[in-house]
Design a protein around this motif. Structure first.
Motif: not given
Length: 111
Positions: A35-38, A43-46, A55-56, A60-69
């Motif tokens: 899921e981190v890889a996905k 996030a890089t459009d493949y 930006s942290p 209220g912005v959470e990004n998927n990579l942060t969640n998956e890590l």
């Protein structure tokens, strides 16, 4: 690594009866790393653009990579707990090993 991380993850897993066999935790970790890889692919459009995350400080912005890590880190820490391994000691040993390799060979990777 703050050794408190493993204790926190283990306490949570025990509270909710989430400690299982090491094999189950290895499979969970593999799924979370996938899921981190996905998240990086999306996030890089493949791979078509550089990785840019919000930006942290963004409200209220959470990004998927942060969640998956975070999910992968939790899975790794609970796997260590299920195996009776101190994750902090394992990290220290790995860093020592990489430092020796860098000092002797100029690279951290294994031969």
């Amino acid at each position: 690594m703050d050794d408190n991380w493993q204790r926190r993850a283990a306490a949570f897993a025990r509270q909710y009866n989430l400690i299982h066999s090491p094999a189950a935790h290895v499979l969970d970790l593999a799924a979370e790393v996938g899921e981190v890889a996905k998240a990086v692919l999306l996030a890089t459009d493949y791979g078509r653009r550089d990785l840019r995350l919000p930006s942290p400080a963004a409200d209220g912005v959470e990004n998927n990579l942060t969640n998956e890590l975070g999910d992968a880190l939790y899975s790794l820490l609970v796997l260590a707990e299920a195996c009776g391994i101190d994750a902090g000691q394992a990290l220290s040993a790995a860093l020592d090993k990489y430092e020796r390799r860098l000092d002797t060979r100029g690279e951290a990777g294994s031969e």
